[in-house]
Design an enzyme around this catalytic site. Sequence first.
Site, short mmCIF file in Angstrom:
data_model
loop_
_atom_site.label_atom_id
_atom_site.label_comp_id
_atom_site.label_asym_id
_atom_site.label_seq_id
_atom_site.Cartn_x
_atom_site.Cartn_y
_atom_site.Cartn_z
N HIS A 1 -8.81 4.14 -1.44
CA HIS A 1 -7.45 3.61 -1.26
C HIS A 1 -7.06 2.62 -2.37
O HIS A 1 -7.04 1.42 -2.16
CB HIS A 1 -7.36 2.95 0.12
CG HIS A 1 -6.00 2.41 0.47
ND1 HIS A 1 -4.82 2.89 -0.09
CD2 HIS A 1 -5.62 1.40 1.31
CE1 HIS A 1 -3.79 2.20 0.40
NE2 HIS A 1 -4.25 1.30 1.24
N CYS B 1 0.83 -1.22 0.00
CA CYS B 1 0.00 0.00 0.00
C CYS B 1 0.86 1.26 0.00
O CYS B 1 0.34 2.36 -0.16
CB CYS B 1 -0.91 0.00 1.22
SG CYS B 1 -1.44 -1.64 1.72
#
Lengths: 393, 393
Positions: free
Chosen positions: A337, A88
């Site tokens: 995200h 991420c």
Amino acid sequence: MVQDVAIIGAGQTRYGDFPDNGVKELFAEAYLEMIQSVDKGLDPQQIGSAYIGNLSAGSGYQLGQLAPLLMGHVGLPHAHAVRVENACGSGGYALYSAACAVASGKFDMVIAAGVEKMRDVSSTKGKYWLGVSGDTEYERLAGSTFAGIYALMAKRYMHEYGLKREHLSMVAVKNHRNAVANPKAQFRKEITLDKAMSGVPVADPFNVWDCSPTSDGAAVVLLCNAKIAKQFTDKPVYLKGFGAASDYLAIHDRHTFTSLVAAQKAAAEAYKQANVGPKDINFAEVHDCFTIAEILAYGDLGFCEVGQAQRLLEEGTTQPDGRLPVNASGGLKAKGHPLGATGCGQATEIFKQLRGEAKEPSRQIQNGRIALSHNVGGSGGTAAVFIYQRGDE
Amino acid sequence: MVQDVAIIGAGQTRYGDFPDNGVKELFAEAYLEMIQSVDKGLDPQQIGSAYIGNLSAGSGYQLGQLAPLLMGHVGLPHAHAVRVENACGSGGYALYSAACAVASGKFDMVIAAGVEKMRDVSSTKGKYWLGVSGDTEYERLAGSTFAGIYALMAKRYMHEYGLKREHLSMVAVKNHRNAVANPKAQFRKEITLDKAMSGVPVADPFNVWDCSPTSDGAAVVLLCNAKIAKQFTDKPVYLKGFGAASDYLAIHDRHTFTSLVAAQKAAAEAYKQANVGPKDINFAEVHDCFTIAEILAYGDLGFCEVGQAQRLLEEGTTQPDGRLPVNASGGLKAKGHPLGATGCGQATEIFKQLRGEAKEPSRQIQNGRIALSHNVGGSGGTAAVFIYQRGDE
């Protein structure tokens, strides 16, 4: 650092669920917005290099060499291009590597970008993704999930520092409210504290409102040697500091659950390089993949002592009208995200805010001069922190 | 370029099929050989950063954040660490990014590494790997294989320039013979020209002897600011030039099949930075994933005119006792090709050769001063070229 680094353009797609767009289309949309943002104009052939963050391509939709594929699609087939990956945090690490490439003098103009198509990770592969954050051998194969690992951290923070369930929800409520005016955000709707506290359980203490969504999206940032920045815009944003550090992937190897040591070390490096401290930061975009992650960030970035984050929430310090707005974009929680895109999307938001171009006047942060972004890989195995300064003064 | 870059240590595993070793064990073995090669000693905590090339981790064995996992395993859990990926060129791009990080002044000491565990890519995923080199949408899903795409280039070279089937085999025979004395090589056995010309067919005109193997392995190179290199060794190797460039992934978009334009552009950049030309190169490690790839490299690197590679083979120019030895290590063909490790393994071979440490005296190249390595991503979507110079003069 040898050459100073400026940002002269940035663009991003809206984050969300886009079944009709593949990675090429998403990247091109963000790239074109970036090009259009360079207000004095630019010959794209001046772009010598691109670092592109992505996690999921290897699951099948483009096993290798995603970066030159995307660059060919936007008409720059021969530029140096490479994919960088830290889960991420991939977008933040793309930004970091691109900044090194400019600072080295090797290139005058370098793209940092991220793109993710989480919708295209097939359902049989999908089961892997819940454990993507951590150590495959000791965490994923033992049955842990990404939410489960952050839930352990939340439980420990509650135990050590008296954090309440409602503090977690205060993060979700704030970030959902912030996203309403952001045209790039995935979830543009407010939620009440009652609702945020009573969602479907995910991993105790988290319910669904504590978790960031599955998102598609892309973001592209254009860096250049600071010496030439004003040829391209009167309003460059200087990248004054960039830090990155790692930690053990498996949390059983770490000595604390209430801080991400990687983020603390990354922040220390960025502050030192920029020669500023936490008190100098006017606003920040932080990595709230789960609500606890924003709470950890407050301490790790020095916005408060570790363990005191609940005070900032109670006093409204990180609200848009507070002393230190955090995640005015909506954050990962409500802006969305798309893993590899997130770090560059944070930089795009800060670029626009510092230039007074947040578009919706209601969400423009006033008098921002120095800002910070914080991007985390997985459950804190890596972190990258950036400090930006307005360049039109 | 602002800070000059030196290599002060390098190590690698043998390449081969290692069912008992995972990526962590392979990386650690190469890392320890690298540490031991720093002849005046080193505190590993001085290493601030690591760029690690790998392609296959995302297939399941470590979905994200492989780089910090490996660094934690060797006792450097907090250093900046990131995975870089450009298919079979991943190691070269790790080296390139690491060189930029040193040149930027951000770090004095940076690891460039690569590791690959091709054995652990499951058989259901294995089918993907044949197409990993190219464009998923237009090549892999249409049924092309990696060998098939290079076979098209070989056919075209034969058609345009009169290359014969036996020229391809001469590359295989040379590289197999070179590997016999290399303790790091996967295949340490000679093959005859007859044998090389009559293997099991793979993709016309290739038989199995035209193809590099499936390999496990790792390589680790330590770069530092040239100013401090002699604190660590009296025999540094300077990285005088590094170039990288891209091309369209899908070969239907390219204007030639008998050159890799990415490699030509990467070489031009590296030669310019190093201020040398092809005639200055004393020996080279080039990317012979298929025999035709070494033939293309001769032209792309300027060792001959494009189309004249067969002359170099006929005249023995690139044999170990020729004017310009190529793949004295055995090359990808016989030393082995653990995708992400290959680019850093080439650098390790050159580091040892330039220091007179090729170990087996029979394979030590005499009087080498300037060398080149050439690492290609897939079928030429990317390429990285490096120029090295002995530093003990």
